[in-house]
Design an enzyme around this catalytic site. Structure first.
Site, PDB file in Angstrom:
ATOM      1  N   PHE A 141      40.079  35.512  46.244  1.00 48.59           N
ATOM      2  CA  PHE A 141      41.522  35.482  46.009  1.00 48.59           C
ATOM      3  C   PHE A 141      41.878  36.657  45.111  1.00 48.59           C
ATOM      4  CE2 PHE A 141      45.451  34.527  43.828  1.00 48.59           C
ATOM      5  CZ  PHE A 141      46.269  34.209  44.884  1.00 48.59           C
ATOM      6  N   ASP A 226      37.499  42.368  39.701  1.00 47.25           N
ATOM      7  CA  ASP A 226      38.799  41.707  39.533  1.00 47.25           C
ATOM      8  C   ASP A 226      38.653  40.634  38.460  1.00 47.25           C
ATOM      9  OD1 ASP A 226      41.054  40.121  39.651  1.00 47.25           O
ATOM     10  OD2 ASP A 226      41.187  40.114  41.834  1.00 47.25           O
ATOM     11  N   LYS A 255      47.417  38.794  34.245  1.00 47.91           N
ATOM     12  CA  LYS A 255      47.631  37.468  33.671  1.00 47.91           C
ATOM     13  C   LYS A 255      47.662  37.472  32.149  1.00 47.91           C
ATOM     14  CE  LYS A 255      46.262  34.783  37.715  1.00 47.91           C
ATOM     15  NZ  LYS A 255      47.643  34.510  38.127  1.00 47.91           N
TER      16      LYS A 255
END
Length: 405
Positions: A141, A226, A255
């Site tokens: 993801f 990531d 984030k």
């Protein structure tokens, strides 16, 4: 039109149903707790999928945002503002990289990584034009843009959004032999989450990330990590790759970098990698804006002290010990590192959604993924008594499945 106080029904009436949120409407928050419109408090054990690593409204981050709002919010990258260099310098030092490219969202950072890796492949590695390949892992993801869903194996994220962007190869996560077989002369990068979050907090086998690093080095291929969910203290280290002593060619961050206040993302890499970009070739109007940089500087300062990494490691050990003690008592498996866990609920007992709704009724907010799995990711500011509160409620939920909705 007269607007009434927001409710679950209002949200369902006026918004596209691209999410399936829990039926709670949050009005305020502080630290690890949120309060809904009816005044009920909940312990937030999702933390915005790691965007709230430092909790809701951390005083240092709120102060930085307030101070900046009184001075300057946006210049665009047409000009340089007075926080830009400090943010890039601090983040470069935190990651051990040379250069930083600030963006906004995590998906935007991943798109930037893909573009830079391809450009590096053509200009530095010498891959023929239009032939660059990037290897990714199954069940990844990395976001939801058209290019990113082109290499997703999740049908919900991918189906009906084609035609898809070519240039990607998918291999099983954790399988070094499959990765080695997939690398060819046109491979420019391997893009991985060091721990797969959306897939259920999947931790790779011991030695896997070190093996990825070795394969990439041996084949002149970039290793793109990531760390949007796994980074910035979440796993007990600054970055999840630190558990394996691995330095990727590029850190992809987001984030928590925005402190739960503004969207902030970035890619950090060596000069030989990010140096392929020239003015006008890639950009973002809001990327690296003054407000974002002011908040993100304070985020990096918090991480420089090491306090939150230590809290995540210590409290994470307690959390995992407690969760593992429940295996066989309504839980079938537990995975994760630090204050991050994927908890597989026995599907004969209840679904992940039912467990999340039952926990909400007990004053704890979590979210399900892939049917029977709960993700626990409490803020790194959570206290031991608060963590016990959440785990006590989980145990109660498992022992009283008839109370599910």
């Amino acid at each position: 039109m007269k607007l009434t106080p927001s409710s679950v029904a209002d949200a369902q009436r006026w918004t596209a149903h691209n999410y399936h949120p829990l039926p709670v409407v949050i009005a305020s928050a502080e630290g690890s707790w949120v309060t809904d419109v009816d005044g009920k408090r909940y312990l937030d054990c999702l933390a915005g999928y790691s965007a709230l690593n430092f909790g809701h409204r951390h005083p240092a981050l709120i102060a930085a945002a307030h101070a900046q709002l009184d001075r300057l919010t946006l210049t665009s990258r047409a000009f340089i503002h007075d926080h830009f260099a400090e943010f890039c310098h601090r983040l470069a030092e935190l990651t051990g990289q040379d250069l930083v490219l600030p963006m906004n969202t995590g998906a935007e950072a991943v798109e930037s990584a893909v573009k830079v890796a391809r450009k590096w492949g053509y200009q530095v590695k010498g891959v023929p034009a239009g032939r660059a390949r990037i290897i990714v892992a199954a069940n990844n993801f990395h976001g939801r843009t058209t290019t990113i869903v082109s290499f997703s194996t999740d049908s919900d994220a991918r189906d009906d959004y084609g035609p898809y962007t070519p240039g990607f190869a998918v291999v099983p996560f954790g399988d070094l032999d499959a990765l080695a077989d997939a690398i060819d002369e046109h491979t420019v990068a391997v893009l991985l989450e060091p721990i797969q979050g959306e897939a259920g907090v999947i931790v790779p086998p011991d030695g896997y990330l070190a093996g990825v690093r070795q394969l990439c080095t041996a084949n002149n291929v970039l290793f793109l990590a990531d760390e949007i969910q796994s980074g910035l203290g979440r796993t007990g280290y600054t970055f999840a790759v630190d558990h394996d002593g691995v330095q990727p060619d590029m850190h992809i961050l987001g984030k928590a970098l925005g402190g739960g206040i503004v969207p902030v993302s970035a890619v950090a890499a060596s000069r030989s990698v990010l140096g392929v970009l020239k003015p006008g070739q890639h950009g973002s109007t809001f990327g690296g804006n003054p407000l974002a940089c002011a908040v993100a500087i304070e985020v990096v300062k918090l991480l420089e002290k090491g306090e939150y990494q230590q809290r995540s490691a210590e409290l994470g050990a307690l959390m995992h010990a407690r969760l593992n003690s429940l295996v066989g008592q309504g839980i079938t498996a537990v995975r994760g590192r630090g204050l991050w866990a994927g908890v597989d609920i026995d599907p004969s007992l209840m679904t992940g959604r039912q467990a999340a709704e039952a926990l909400m009724a007990h004053g704890v907010l979590v979210k399900e993924t892939h049917g029977s799995t709960l993700r626990l990711a409490p803020p790194l500011v959570i206290t031991e008594p608060e963590l016990d509160f959440a785990l006590d409620r989980l145990e109660t939920t498992l022992h009283q499945p008839s109370g599910r909705s």
